[in-house]
Write an enzyme that holds these catalytic residues in place. Structure first.
Site, PDB file in Angstrom:
ATOM      1  CD  GLU A   1     -33.193   1.060   8.058  1.00  0.00           C
ATOM      2  OE1 GLU A   1     -32.894   2.266   8.182  1.00  0.00           O
ATOM      3  OE2 GLU A   1     -32.381   0.137   8.239  1.00  0.00           O
TER       4      GLU A   1
ATOM      5  CG  ASP B   1     -24.847   0.346   8.664  1.00  0.00           C
ATOM      6  OD1 ASP B   1     -25.234   1.516   8.502  1.00  0.00           O
ATOM      7  OD2 ASP B   1     -25.378  -0.444   9.463  1.00  0.00           O
TER       8      ASP B   1
ATOM      9  CE  LYS C   1     -31.171  -0.830   5.195  1.00  0.00           C
ATOM     10  NZ  LYS C   1     -30.761   0.557   5.526  1.00  0.00           N
ATOM     11  N   GLY C   2     -28.411  -0.937   9.704  1.00  0.00           N
ATOM     12  CA  GLY C   2     -28.937  -0.897  11.052  1.00  0.00           C
ATOM     13  C   GLY C   2     -28.166  -0.035  12.030  1.00  0.00           C
TER      14      GLY C   2
ATOM     15  CE  LYS D   1     -21.075   4.638   5.657  1.00  0.00           C
ATOM     16  NZ  LYS D   1     -22.433   5.181   5.656  1.00  0.00           N
TER      17      LYS D   1
ATOM     18  CB  THR E   1     -27.290   8.247   2.849  1.00  0.00           C
ATOM     19  OG1 THR E   1     -25.972   8.096   3.387  1.00  0.00           O
ATOM     20  CG2 THR E   1     -27.186   8.341   1.337  1.00  0.00           C
TER      21      THR E   1
END
Length: 225
Positions: free
Chosen positions: A105, A86, A96-97, A123, A31
Site C-alpha cells: 500500500e 485504520d 494503516k495495515g 477512524k 472500505t
C-alpha cells in the site's frame, strides 16, 4: 451496519474522482471492497481504467468485478491511489495495515500522483496513536526487530492467525506495535524504518492528499494544506 454504509458512502465519493484513462491503485480491506464495487459499476457503464492491486485479495476481487488489473512491477508511477485507513487525523496523518498489506500500500501510494483515503467516522482521531502501528519484517529478524521496537518504547506483538504467525503476500511477518503516544510520528517512523530487517510500516504521514470521511450518512472531505 451504520459503519458499513458510511464506508460505502466514502468509497462512492472517491470513486467519483476516477476518470477514464487513469491507472488507479486499489487498496485492501473492507472500505476498499466498496470502492471496487462502485468502480465496477462505472466500468460497466463505460469507464475505461486499469488498476494495480495492493494485495492478492484485492486483485482477485477487482478481476472478478470486471476491472482490468496491471502488474505494478512494470510501473513507476500511477495516476491515483485510493485506500482505507485504520486511523486518520485532521492533518491527514494516518495509520494503516490492519489488513497486512501496508508495504504494498505504501509503495503504491508513493507512486501515485495523488492519494485519497476513505473511511467511516470511527477512524477519525484527534491524534493518531490509538491504533497499533503494523510493521512488516523479515522472518529472519523476528526476535531482533521485536526487541528493537520495544527499545523505542513500543509494545510489540507478533500478529497471529489461527494460532500461527500471520504471513503477508510477500511471505513476511507483521509485528503490531502499540505506543503510549505518537506526539512525534515522523521521528517514530524514522526510527522504525532504521531497524535492520524492517521492510515497511503503517505510518502514512505524507502520502495522503485527500480524505473522504463518512459519518452518520454524511461525507466530509479533507485536503492536505
Amino acid at each position: 451496519m451504520a459503519h458499513d454504509e458510511d464506508k460505502r458512502l466514502a468509497a462512492l465519493a472517491a470513486a467519483a474522482e476516477v476518470e477514464s484513462g487513469m491507472i488507479v491503485g486499489l487498496g485492501t480491506g473492507s472500505t476498499a471492497a466498496w470502492l471496487i464495487y462502485h468502480l465496477a459499476e462505472r466500468v460497466r457503464g463505460g469507464l475505461s481504467i486499469t488498476a494495480v492491486a495492493t494485495s492478492h485479495a484485492t486483485e482477485r476481487a477487482a478481476r472478478g468485478a470486471g476491472i482490468a488489473v496491471l502488474a505494478f512491477d512494470d510501473l513507476a508511477t500511477i495516476d491515483l491511489a485510493i485506500d482505507g485507513v485504520d486511523e486518520i487525523d485532521d492533518g491527514l496523518l494516518a495509520i494503516k495495515g490492519a489488513g497486512g498489506a501496508m508495504l504494498r500500500e505504501k509503495i503504491v501510494a508513493t507512486a501515485a500522483r495523488r492519494m485519497i483515503a476513505i473511511a467511516d467516522g470511527s477512524k477519525r482521531a484527534v491524534e493518531i496513536g490509538r491504533a497499533p502501528v503494523p510493521v512488516e519484517i523479515l522472518p529472519f529478524a523476528r526476535t531482533f526487530a521485536r526487541d528493537r521496537l520495544k527499545a523505542l518504547g513500543g509494545t510489540p506483538t507478533l500478529r497471529m492467525t489461527n494460532d500461527r504467525p500471520f504471513v503477508t503476500d510477500q511471505e513476511n511477518l507483521v509485528i503490531d506495535c502499540s505506543f503510549p503516544a505518537l506526539h512525534d510520528a515522523a521521528a517514530t517512523a524514522a526510527r522504525i524504518a532504521a531497524i535492520p530487517g524492517v521492510l515497511g510500516h503503517g505510518l502514512f504521514l505524507s502520502e495522503i492528499d485527500t480524505a473522504y470521511i463518512a459519518e452518520n450518512g454524511r461525507v466530509s472531505r479533507m485536503d492536505r494544506l
